[in-house]
Write an enzyme that holds these catalytic residues in place. Sequence first.
Site, PDB file in Angstrom:
ATOM      1  N   SER A  77       0.798  -1.239   0.000  1.00 21.86           N
ATOM      2  CA  SER A  77       0.000   0.000   0.000  1.00 21.86           C
ATOM      3  C   SER A  77       0.822   1.277   0.000  1.00 21.86           C
ATOM      4  O   SER A  77       0.275   2.356  -0.233  1.00 21.86           O
ATOM      5  CB  SER A  77      -0.920   0.030   1.214  1.00 21.86           C
ATOM      6  OG  SER A  77      -2.031  -0.770   0.959  1.00 21.86           O
ATOM      7  N   VAL A 135       1.202  -3.759   3.827  1.00 20.09           N
ATOM      8  CA  VAL A 135       1.133  -5.072   4.492  1.00 20.09           C
ATOM      9  C   VAL A 135       2.379  -5.922   4.270  1.00 20.09           C
ATOM     10  O   VAL A 135       2.500  -6.992   4.851  1.00 20.09           O
ATOM     11  CB  VAL A 135      -0.128  -5.901   4.117  1.00 20.09           C
ATOM     12  CG1 VAL A 135      -1.385  -5.323   4.721  1.00 20.09           C
ATOM     13  CG2 VAL A 135      -0.255  -6.099   2.631  1.00 20.09           C
ATOM     14  N   LYS A 183       0.470   3.367  -2.972  1.00 15.11           N
ATOM     15  CA  LYS A 183      -0.712   4.222  -3.189  1.00 15.11           C
ATOM     16  C   LYS A 183      -0.334   5.703  -3.173  1.00 15.11           C
ATOM     17  O   LYS A 183      -0.980   6.519  -3.830  1.00 15.11           O
ATOM     18  CB  LYS A 183      -1.776   3.936  -2.119  1.00 15.11           C
ATOM     19  CG  LYS A 183      -2.385   2.538  -2.263  1.00 15.11           C
ATOM     20  CD  LYS A 183      -3.248   2.179  -1.066  1.00 15.11           C
ATOM     21  CE  LYS A 183      -3.856   0.793  -1.244  1.00 15.11           C
ATOM     22  NZ  LYS A 183      -4.448   0.254  -0.021  1.00 15.11           N
ATOM     23  N   TYR A 202      -3.381  -2.477 -10.478  1.00  9.94           N
ATOM     24  CA  TYR A 202      -3.287  -2.236  -9.025  1.00  9.94           C
ATOM     25  C   TYR A 202      -2.410  -3.304  -8.335  1.00  9.94           C
ATOM     26  O   TYR A 202      -1.552  -2.978  -7.510  1.00  9.94           O
ATOM     27  CB  TYR A 202      -4.705  -2.206  -8.430  1.00  9.94           C
ATOM     28  CG  TYR A 202      -4.723  -2.178  -6.919  1.00  9.94           C
ATOM     29  CD1 TYR A 202      -4.404  -1.022  -6.214  1.00  9.94           C
ATOM     30  CD2 TYR A 202      -5.038  -3.326  -6.184  1.00  9.94           C
ATOM     31  CE1 TYR A 202      -4.400  -0.996  -4.828  1.00  9.94           C
ATOM     32  CE2 TYR A 202      -5.039  -3.314  -4.806  1.00  9.94           C
ATOM     33  CZ  TYR A 202      -4.724  -2.151  -4.128  1.00  9.94           C
ATOM     34  OH  TYR A 202      -4.709  -2.144  -2.752  1.00  9.94           O
ATOM     35  N   TYR A 252      -4.826   4.068   7.985  1.00  9.95           N
ATOM     36  CA  TYR A 252      -6.203   3.559   8.087  1.00  9.95           C
ATOM     37  C   TYR A 252      -6.807   3.882   9.450  1.00  9.95           C
ATOM     38  O   TYR A 252      -6.755   5.021   9.878  1.00  9.95           O
ATOM     39  CB  TYR A 252      -6.244   2.044   7.795  1.00  9.95           C
ATOM     40  CG  TYR A 252      -5.307   1.648   6.700  1.00  9.95           C
ATOM     41  CD1 TYR A 252      -5.520   2.108   5.405  1.00  9.95           C
ATOM     42  CD2 TYR A 252      -4.184   0.868   6.947  1.00  9.95           C
ATOM     43  CE1 TYR A 252      -4.652   1.774   4.384  1.00  9.95           C
ATOM     44  CE2 TYR A 252      -3.311   0.530   5.931  1.00  9.95           C
ATOM     45  CZ  TYR A 252      -3.541   0.983   4.656  1.00  9.95           C
ATOM     46  OH  TYR A 252      -2.689   0.662   3.669  1.00  9.95           O
TER      47      TYR A 252
HETATM   48  N1  GLN Z   1      -2.237  -5.187  -2.103  1.00 10.11           N
HETATM   49  C1  GLN Z   1      -2.791  -5.076  -0.779  1.00 10.11           C
HETATM   50  C2  GLN Z   1      -4.304  -5.131  -0.861  1.00 10.11           C
HETATM   51  O1  GLN Z   1      -4.859  -4.591  -1.751  1.00 10.11           O
HETATM   52  C3  GLN Z   1      -2.331  -3.805  -0.134  1.00 10.11           C
HETATM   53  C4  GLN Z   1      -2.894  -3.617   1.267  1.00 10.11           C
HETATM   54  C5  GLN Z   1      -1.972  -2.922   2.210  1.00 10.11           C
HETATM   55  O2  GLN Z   1      -0.744  -2.879   2.038  1.00 10.11           O
HETATM   56  N2  GLN Z   1      -2.530  -2.420   3.282  1.00 10.11           N
HETATM   57  O3  GLN Z   1      -4.974  -5.715  -0.036  1.00 10.11           O
END
Ligand code: GLN
Length: 304
Positions: A64, A258, A67, A189, A240
Amino acid sequence: MVDYQEILNSIYAKLQKRVDKGKVASYIPELANVPKEKFGIYLNRIKGENYCVGDWEEPFSIQSISKVLSFALAFSKLKNQVFRRLDVEPSGNPFNHLSLLEMENGIPRNPFINSGAIVIADMLLSMLDDPKNDFLAFVQGITNDPTIQFNKTVAASEAETGYGNYAAANLLKSFGNLENDVDRVLDFYFHQCSIEMNCKQLSNAFYLFANRGKCMQHTTHLSINQVKRINAIMLTCGFYDEAGEFAFEVGLPGKSGVGGGIVALLPNEFVLSCWSPGLNEKGNSYLGMLALEEFTTQTNLSIF
Ligand code: GLN
């Protein structure tokens, strides 16, 4: 003079001893294979010196954290038009939460939860000639490192089990907030999330957010105003439903993934990256959160 190396060494020595290191993400099967003992930190000071400790040279899946980079590219090209299709409010919910998206008619709360990042992926897909390669080139360019790549095995692994993201993309499509085909958007993505970096590369990639939009080669990619806004979204939405806690304990804009990476920055001062794959129950690196808290407590450096 602050002895940054000594501070990093002491944080590393103290935290590495902890028996509880959190849980490695297993919903993306490939990520479950990463050893929990890995732990690295890299500090890139805007004035020039760098400091590092532990497994800072080992690449990991940025997930993530990507992003922020995809949002930066879309924002630099589309300017404030990006906000026609998503908001900038913290969601107070997990990164993969869906019910708010339905209640709010397919407008994601912000670009750093999954639904928001899927909308940004859709914008990039519509806008770029060769989306995956162009995005990778952007990331390589701001980091000044052409060796950065996707991990295709991780992308394929997530495509096999990413049911929540298929649900999010289909919901967005049903509300008319996705232009492209669901499979194409998610393929993009999953690739962006699979990018691998080590702590040094991650600190270099985020240098422009701490340096008023100029990357390490002094090329301007974003305006000062855009950087201000991106840092504000990192502060309020980067973690989050743990964003409040991160602001409270650490006091810096930042982003987690993650894969166990966290990057945080103090404008005009530094970028600090940590990697430890064990996660807390909110999906953020367990040791990484503690390391950042120790760092800002020991140095008294935070935006507050
Ligand atoms: N690729 C992961 C997902 O879409 C990314 C989530 C994350 O790093 N929090 O669930």
